[in-house]
Design a protein around this motif. Structure first.
Motif, short mmCIF file in Angstrom:
data_model
loop_
_atom_site.label_atom_id
_atom_site.label_comp_id
_atom_site.label_asym_id
_atom_site.label_seq_id
_atom_site.Cartn_x
_atom_site.Cartn_y
_atom_site.Cartn_z
N ARG A 366 0.86 -1.17 0.00
CA ARG A 366 0.00 0.00 0.00
C ARG A 366 0.90 1.23 0.00
O ARG A 366 1.49 1.58 1.02
CB ARG A 366 -0.91 -0.01 1.21
N LYS A 369 0.22 4.05 2.66
CA LYS A 369 0.58 3.71 4.04
C LYS A 369 2.09 3.66 4.22
O LYS A 369 2.62 4.11 5.23
CB LYS A 369 -0.05 2.38 4.43
N PHE A 370 2.76 3.09 3.24
CA PHE A 370 4.22 2.99 3.35
C PHE A 370 4.85 4.38 3.38
O PHE A 370 5.71 4.66 4.23
CB PHE A 370 4.80 2.19 2.19
N GLN A 372 3.43 7.16 4.23
CA GLN A 372 3.02 7.83 5.47
C GLN A 372 3.93 7.44 6.62
O GLN A 372 4.31 8.29 7.44
CB GLN A 372 1.58 7.48 5.80
N GLU A 373 4.30 6.18 6.68
CA GLU A 373 5.18 5.70 7.75
C GLU A 373 6.64 6.02 7.48
O GLU A 373 7.44 6.12 8.42
CB GLU A 373 5.00 4.20 7.93
N HIS A 374 7.00 6.15 6.21
CA HIS A 374 8.39 6.41 5.83
C HIS A 374 8.43 7.57 4.82
O HIS A 374 8.78 7.38 3.64
CB HIS A 374 9.04 5.17 5.22
N PRO A 375 8.10 8.78 5.24
CA PRO A 375 8.02 9.90 4.29
C PRO A 375 9.34 10.19 3.59
O PRO A 375 9.34 10.79 2.51
CB PRO A 375 7.58 11.07 5.18
N ASP A 400 13.95 -0.58 4.18
CA ASP A 400 12.74 -0.35 4.96
C ASP A 400 11.51 -1.03 4.34
O ASP A 400 10.63 -1.49 5.06
CB ASP A 400 12.46 1.16 5.08
N TRP A 404 8.79 -3.97 5.95
CA TRP A 404 7.43 -3.41 6.01
C TRP A 404 6.44 -4.34 5.31
O TRP A 404 5.33 -4.58 5.81
CB TRP A 404 7.43 -2.04 5.35
N ARG A 407 5.66 -7.38 7.50
CA ARG A 407 4.69 -7.05 8.55
C ARG A 407 3.29 -6.90 7.97
O ARG A 407 2.30 -7.35 8.59
CB ARG A 407 5.11 -5.75 9.26
N ALA A 408 3.19 -6.28 6.78
CA ALA A 408 1.88 -6.11 6.16
C ALA A 408 1.25 -7.46 5.82
O ALA A 408 0.05 -7.67 6.00
CB ALA A 408 2.01 -5.25 4.90
#
Length: 424
Positions: A366, A369-370, A372-375, A400, A404, A407-408
């Motif tokens: 996604r 989402k990725f 957002q978590e890793h700008p 990263d 990620w 986990r997703a």
């Protein structure tokens, strides 16, 4: 038409984007170059969406003025649509890097390939059509020329270097047993063109749209072209698409009805009678060059159509390989080491696109989402979609992204009620 001579410095097999680029770049350095094409141009081919980084090879070839004056639709970005029809925020390339190289084109391949073929002629290559390659000639492990057949008979031509740009035919790779299919990407594609599909030009041009079907077993590309034409293609596992579900046309229509992100764009559009199929197109080769020969474009390998990397990879590999061919001819050293010096760097760059393709097919990627978590990776991710695969930021991005994704996947397995919105 048979070649005019019996001997050349370089013979290039295949007049797709890779072959035309290689022939033009070698010929303009003053080396006698023969470009051989089996068919008569222009030839029909699915419409293509280019990667913006193609700009630099186009500049080197001297064709940018023709492209800028062309009727091709300008490509300004890419957008992803999830299984429910929800659209991601568009990736507008120029907002990331404000330079002419950040925008490119959706091209009609018949016209585009003809332009590149004519350019190879203008740069000094001898270009022949309707000429079959019967055999690449070898003396031991060294390529020494080709045996050709044209309307006026057979002809043997010697060459110091043979450049194989024969696409998925991969003449040299198949002869030497170098081709390796990717077991994780045994995909097939079914595509056709439509007239009258929706065209969103809100960003100053059109976008490539990548859209999942509801069950995520397939995805569609939607590529607006000039003259109110849209290229629409469906990609999925080869066995799922092509075995036991009816004709390709029936399967295409079934999948299209299951893809809300595309069906609404095609409301009122007219399907054209040009359905085509390709299967199991993801592969690599064990080596890119040998004594007297090198592979470029799809003859070297092909990953997947999802990020529109095919023409860019073809032309970039030809660009890099041609520099090695010129170097080898000048040094009179057409060894595997010299001709293949480009390949490790190219393979390292394409590795990152391959990893992004695998992320796409994981079902858990996604983008929103990725980022957002890793700008900090928003820029490098856009770089990869543009084609900047040699960026030094790629290792950090995947350092990263890989965990990620794991986990997703674990979260998706724990929560079957949450729909997977790949690339949303």
């Amino acid at each position: 038409m048979s070649p005019k001579k019996d001997s050349y410095d370089c013979v290039v097999l295949g007049a797709g984007p890779a072959g035309c680029a290689a022939a033009a770049l070698v010929a303009k350095e003053g080396f006698s170059t023969l470009l051989v094409e089996r068919e008569q141009l222009p030839r029909e081919h699915v419409g293509e969406s280019l990667m913006p980084e193609s700009y630099w090879t186009f500049e080197k070839l001297g064709v940018l003025p023709k492209l800028e004056a062309s009727r091709y639709a300008k490509k300004v970005g890419v957008q992803f649509v999830d299984a429910s029809g929800r659209e991601s925020k568009p990736f507008f390339f120029r907002s990331h890097f404000d330079h002419p190289s950040s925008e490119t084109w959706h091209v009609e391949r018949a016209d585009f390939d003809q332009m590149l073929f004519d350019n190879a002629t203008e740069k000094g290559a001898e270009c022949v059509q309707r000429t079959r390659v019967l055999e690449v000639l070898f003396d031991g492990d060294r390529a020494t020329g080709v045996r050709l057949k044209a309307a006026d008979g057979e002809r043997t031509v010697s060459s110091r270097v043979v450049v194989d740009a024969t696409g998925q035919s991969s003449l040299i790779a198949n002869r030497l047993g170098l081709k390796q299919m990717n077991p994780d990407l045994k995909k097939a594609g079914i595509w056709r063109h439509y007239r009258g599909g929706e065209r969103d030009e809100s960003g100053g041009g059109v976008k490539t749209i990548i859209s999942h079907t509801r069950d995520q077993k397939c995805w569609f590309w939607y590529i607006p072209q000039f003259n109110d034409i849209v290229s629409v293609g469906c990609v999925g596992d080869s066995d799922y698409l092509l075995k036991g579900r009816g004709t390709p046309a029936e399967v295409f229509d079934q999948e299209l009805s299951n893809c809300p992100g595309v069906t609404e764009y095609l409301t009122g559009a007219e399907a054209m009678d040009d359905l085509a199929v390709a299967k199991e197109f993801s592969y690599t080769t064990k080596q890119a060059a040998g004594p007297g020969w090198t592979l470029v474009g799809d003859a070297w390998g092909f990953i997947d159509p999802v990020y529109s990397s095919g023409v860019y990879f073809a032309m970039k590999s030809a660009d890099m390989a041609s520099e090695c061919v010129v170097d080898a001819l000048r040094a009179d050293d057409c060894s595997a080491e010299r001709l293949g010096a480009w390949a490790p760097t190219f393979a390292e760059g394409t590795k990152w696109v391959r990893k992004l393709v695998n992320a796409f097919y994981s079902g858990s990627f996604r983008v929103g989402k990725f980022v957002q978590e890793h700008p900090q990776h928003a820029g490098p991710l856009t770089d990869l979609l543009v084609g900047k695969m040699f960026s030094p930021e790629m290792p950090a991005l995947f350092a990263d992204l890989d965990p990620w994704l794991e986990r997703a996947k674990a979260m998706d397995a724990m929560d079957d009620d949450e729909p997977v919105a790949a690339m949303a």
